[in-house]
Design a protein around this motif. Structure first.
Motif, PDB file in Angstrom:
ATOM      1  N   ARG A 160      -3.974  -0.174  18.725  1.00 42.09           N
ATOM      2  CA  ARG A 160      -3.039   0.566  17.854  1.00 42.09           C
ATOM      3  C   ARG A 160      -2.850   1.991  18.343  1.00 42.09           C
ATOM      4  NH1 ARG A 160      -4.402  -1.870  11.887  1.00 42.09           N
ATOM      5  NH2 ARG A 160      -3.584  -3.905  12.451  1.00 42.09           N
ATOM      6  N   THR A 220       0.589   3.737  19.500  1.00 47.87           N
ATOM      7  CA  THR A 220       1.054   4.953  18.853  1.00 47.87           C
ATOM      8  C   THR A 220       1.259   6.038  19.909  1.00 47.87           C
ATOM      9  OG1 THR A 220      -0.122   4.276  16.885  1.00 47.87           O
ATOM     10  CG2 THR A 220       0.593   6.540  16.935  1.00 47.87           C
ATOM     11  N   VAL A 226       4.485  -0.914   8.725  1.00 49.23           N
ATOM     12  CA  VAL A 226       3.625   0.231   8.406  1.00 49.23           C
ATOM     13  C   VAL A 226       4.496   1.461   8.573  1.00 49.23           C
ATOM     14  CG1 VAL A 226       1.545   1.495   9.071  1.00 49.23           C
ATOM     15  CG2 VAL A 226       1.623  -1.003   9.343  1.00 49.23           C
ATOM     16  N   ARG A 263      -5.090   6.304   1.864  1.00 48.96           N
ATOM     17  CA  ARG A 263      -4.305   5.484   2.796  1.00 48.96           C
ATOM     18  C   ARG A 263      -3.483   6.379   3.721  1.00 48.96           C
ATOM     19  NH1 ARG A 263      -6.802   0.699   2.665  1.00 48.96           N
ATOM     20  NH2 ARG A 263      -6.717  -0.315   0.633  1.00 48.96           N
ATOM     21  N   SER A 264      -3.484   6.045   5.002  1.00 50.59           N
ATOM     22  CA  SER A 264      -2.823   6.887   6.005  1.00 50.59           C
ATOM     23  C   SER A 264      -1.326   6.617   6.098  1.00 50.59           C
ATOM     24  CB  SER A 264      -3.453   6.627   7.371  1.00 50.59           C
ATOM     25  OG  SER A 264      -3.292   5.258   7.707  1.00 50.59           O
ATOM     26  N   ALA A 265      -0.874   5.510   5.551  1.00 50.92           N
ATOM     27  CA  ALA A 265       0.541   5.127   5.665  1.00 50.92           C
ATOM     28  C   ALA A 265       0.844   4.157   4.526  1.00 50.92           C
ATOM     29  CB  ALA A 265       0.779   4.450   7.017  1.00 50.92           C
ATOM     30  N   LEU A 274       5.761   2.867  12.001  1.00 58.18           N
ATOM     31  CA  LEU A 274       4.703   3.000  13.004  1.00 58.18           C
ATOM     32  C   LEU A 274       4.419   1.667  13.671  1.00 58.18           C
ATOM     33  CD1 LEU A 274       2.167   5.156  10.941  1.00 58.18           C
ATOM     34  CD2 LEU A 274       3.715   5.950  12.727  1.00 58.18           C
ATOM     35  N   SER A 275       4.574   0.586  12.918  1.00 59.53           N
ATOM     36  CA  SER A 275       4.253  -0.715  13.481  1.00 59.53           C
ATOM     37  C   SER A 275       4.768  -1.828  12.582  1.00 59.53           C
ATOM     38  CB  SER A 275       2.724  -0.824  13.602  1.00 59.53           C
ATOM     39  OG  SER A 275       2.368  -1.941  14.345  1.00 59.53           O
ATOM     40  N   VAL A 321       2.488   0.440   3.430  1.00 60.26           N
ATOM     41  CA  VAL A 321       2.717  -0.880   4.038  1.00 60.26           C
ATOM     42  C   VAL A 321       3.631  -1.666   3.104  1.00 60.26           C
ATOM     43  CG1 VAL A 321       1.628  -2.999   4.877  1.00 60.26           C
ATOM     44  CG2 VAL A 321       0.450  -0.809   5.174  1.00 60.26           C
ATOM     45  N   PHE A 337      -4.654  -4.946   7.959  1.00 64.73           N
ATOM     46  CA  PHE A 337      -4.337  -3.538   7.676  1.00 64.73           C
ATOM     47  C   PHE A 337      -5.164  -3.065   6.491  1.00 64.73           C
ATOM     48  CE2 PHE A 337      -1.634  -4.272   3.981  1.00 64.73           C
ATOM     49  CZ  PHE A 337      -1.098  -5.540   4.204  1.00 64.73           C
ATOM     50  N   GLY A 338      -5.184  -1.734   6.343  1.00 64.12           N
ATOM     51  CA  GLY A 338      -5.991  -1.171   5.254  1.00 64.12           C
ATOM     52  C   GLY A 338      -7.407  -0.879   5.692  1.00 64.12           C
ATOM     53  N   GLU A 339      -7.692  -1.066   6.997  1.00 62.42           N
ATOM     54  CA  GLU A 339      -9.068  -0.878   7.484  1.00 62.42           C
ATOM     55  C   GLU A 339      -9.432   0.606   7.586  1.00 62.42           C
ATOM     56  OE1 GLU A 339      -6.550  -1.616   9.352  1.00 62.42           O
ATOM     57  OE2 GLU A 339      -6.608  -0.022  10.840  1.00 62.42           O
ATOM     58  N   MET A 340      -8.421   1.484   7.725  1.00 68.34           N
ATOM     59  CA  MET A 340      -8.762   2.892   7.970  1.00 68.34           C
ATOM     60  C   MET A 340      -9.438   3.525   6.759  1.00 68.34           C
ATOM     61  SD  MET A 340      -5.480   3.935  10.328  1.00 68.34           S
ATOM     62  CE  MET A 340      -5.774   5.669  10.371  1.00 68.34           C
ATOM     63  N   SER A 341      -8.872   3.329   5.575  1.00 64.35           N
ATOM     64  CA  SER A 341      -9.493   3.897   4.361  1.00 64.35           C
ATOM     65  C   SER A 341     -10.859   3.262   4.107  1.00 64.35           C
ATOM     66  CB  SER A 341      -8.593   3.670   3.144  1.00 64.35           C
ATOM     67  OG  SER A 341      -7.437   4.431   3.273  1.00 64.35           O
ATOM     68  N   LEU A 377       0.851  -1.193   0.000  1.00 63.73           N
ATOM     69  CA  LEU A 377       0.000   0.000   0.000  1.00 63.73           C
ATOM     70  C   LEU A 377       0.874   1.225   0.000  1.00 63.73           C
ATOM     71  CD1 LEU A 377      -2.701  -0.429   2.784  1.00 63.73           C
ATOM     72  CD2 LEU A 377      -2.934  -0.699   0.327  1.00 63.73           C
TER      73      LEU A 377
HETATM   74  P1  CMP Z   1      -5.152   2.572   5.712  1.00 58.35           P
HETATM   75  O1  CMP Z   1      -5.058   3.986   6.101  1.00 58.35           O
HETATM   76  O2  CMP Z   1      -6.304   2.147   4.880  1.00 58.35           O
HETATM   77  O3  CMP Z   1      -3.786   2.145   4.965  1.00 58.35           O
HETATM   78  C1  CMP Z   1      -2.586   2.136   5.732  1.00 58.35           C
HETATM   79  C2  CMP Z   1      -2.790   1.221   6.911  1.00 58.35           C
HETATM   80  O4  CMP Z   1      -1.719   1.171   7.838  1.00 58.35           O
HETATM   81  C3  CMP Z   1      -3.957   1.717   7.787  1.00 58.35           C
HETATM   82  O5  CMP Z   1      -5.145   1.638   7.055  1.00 58.35           O
HETATM   83  C4  CMP Z   1      -3.806   0.830   8.983  1.00 58.35           C
HETATM   84  O6  CMP Z   1      -4.253  -0.473   8.689  1.00 58.35           O
HETATM   85  C5  CMP Z   1      -2.278   0.799   9.096  1.00 58.35           C
HETATM   86  N1  CMP Z   1      -1.831   1.780  10.102  1.00 58.35           N
HETATM   87  C6  CMP Z   1      -1.819   3.128   9.993  1.00 58.35           C
HETATM   88  N2  CMP Z   1      -1.336   3.696  11.113  1.00 58.35           N
HETATM   89  C7  CMP Z   1      -1.012   2.685  11.947  1.00 58.35           C
HETATM   90  C8  CMP Z   1      -0.436   2.623  13.248  1.00 58.35           C
HETATM   91  N3  CMP Z   1      -0.103   3.732  13.929  1.00 58.35           N
HETATM   92  N4  CMP Z   1      -0.261   1.405  13.815  1.00 58.35           N
HETATM   93  C9  CMP Z   1      -0.571   0.284  13.114  1.00 58.35           C
HETATM   94  N5  CMP Z   1      -1.104   0.280  11.887  1.00 58.35           N
HETATM   95  C10 CMP Z   1      -1.326   1.458  11.307  1.00 58.35           C
END
Ligand code: CMP
Length: 244
Positions: free
Chosen positions: A142, A146, A69, A101-103, A81-82, A105, A90-94, A50
């Motif tokens: 998480r 963080t 991540v 995507r916040s980060a 970050l992890s 992978v 992972f990928g659940e945030m979007s 990602l």
């Molecule tokens: P998403 O934002 O969809 O894509 C990047 C993913 O990285 C995000 O979902 C989470 O699954 C994972 N992620 C982002 N920040 C963190 C964190 N601080 N710790 C663990 N996993 C993270």
């Protein structure tokens, strides 16, 4: 008649999904339905799975392997970050907020993944309260980590940050033995540095010093923490004192 390869494939995916903690509350019929829509993907080590800022509508479940991540500064410095492993998602945030995507992978070992599309995942999440509460518990855990990492980066010296990173790795994957708490397959020094907000050279120097002073021992890719409480007490002072 022998099952077709498609059926075999679905059976295997159902077997894999059954063992993922997030889906533990689903019955056999649901697992089967999920297996029919899930995709399996193998990636080699160092593959970008990602990319931060990209749009995405897929949830990833790690069946086997390891990923990091990360977020990257403009000059190419990486903050880890992890590190996630078997059974983690992972990928659940979007998926949940519809934002990019916040980060990023990236795999750090050969990794097998199960991919689920947004509607397939969200429909289960709304129908199975147990799954939703597991998901919230994962997100809460998480956020706690963080917070610890931010606290550690802001408040501790480099020994404290490296000690904190080792204790976190030990918490995630450590195994107790007579010699101490063993982190098998530790991340490389550059990765420890990117978790602790320092340089590879400093990680080497601090690990050598901690080894010389009897806090840890090394054996190939393993680190054995000899007395985690001593390491924590001497270097890792986090948290607000409780007022009694
Ligand atoms: P998403 O934002 O969809 O894509 C990047 C993913 O990285 C995000 O979902 C989470 O699954 C994972 N992620 C982002 N920040 C963190 C964190 N601080 N710790 C663990 N996993 C993270």
């Amino acid at each position: 008649m022998l099952p077709s390869s498609l059926e075999q494939d679905t059976e295997r995916k159902a077997d894999l999904l059954k063992n993922v903690p997030l889906f533990a509350g689903l019955d056999a019929v649901e697992i089967q339905a999920l297996a029919e829509v899930a995709m399996v993907r193998h990636v080699p080590s160092d593959a970008i799975i990602l990319l931060a800022e990209e749009e995405g509508d897929t949830l990833f479940v790690i069946v086997g392997g390891r990923v990091k991540v990360t977020v990257m500064s403009e000059d190419g410095r990486e903050v880890i970050l992890s590190i996630l492993k078997d059974g983690d998602i992972f990928g659940e945030m979007s998926l949940l907020d519809g934002k990019p995507r916040s980060a990023s992978v990236i795999s750090t070992a050969e990794t097998e993944l199960i991919l689920l599309r947004r509607p397939d995942f969200l429909s289960r999440l709304s129908r199975f309260p147990e799954m939703a509460s597991k998901m919230l518990a994962t997100l809460a855990e998480r956020l706690r980590r963080t917070n610890r990492q931010v606290e550690s980066l802001a408040l501790l010296d480099v020994y404290g940050r490296i000690a904190g990173t080792l204790l976190q790795l030990a918490d995630d994957q450590g195994e107790n033995s007579d010699q101490g708490l063993t982190i098998a397959e530790r991340p490389i020094h550059q990765e420890i540095a990117n978790m602790a907000g320092t340089t590879r050279e400093t990680v080497s120097r601090v690990l050598n010093d901690l080894e010389r002073r009897g806090y840890l021992a090394r054996d190939g890719r393993s680190i054995i923490i000899q007395g985690p409480d001593r390491l924590r007490d001497d270097f890792f002072h986090l948290g607000t004192p409780v007022i009694k």
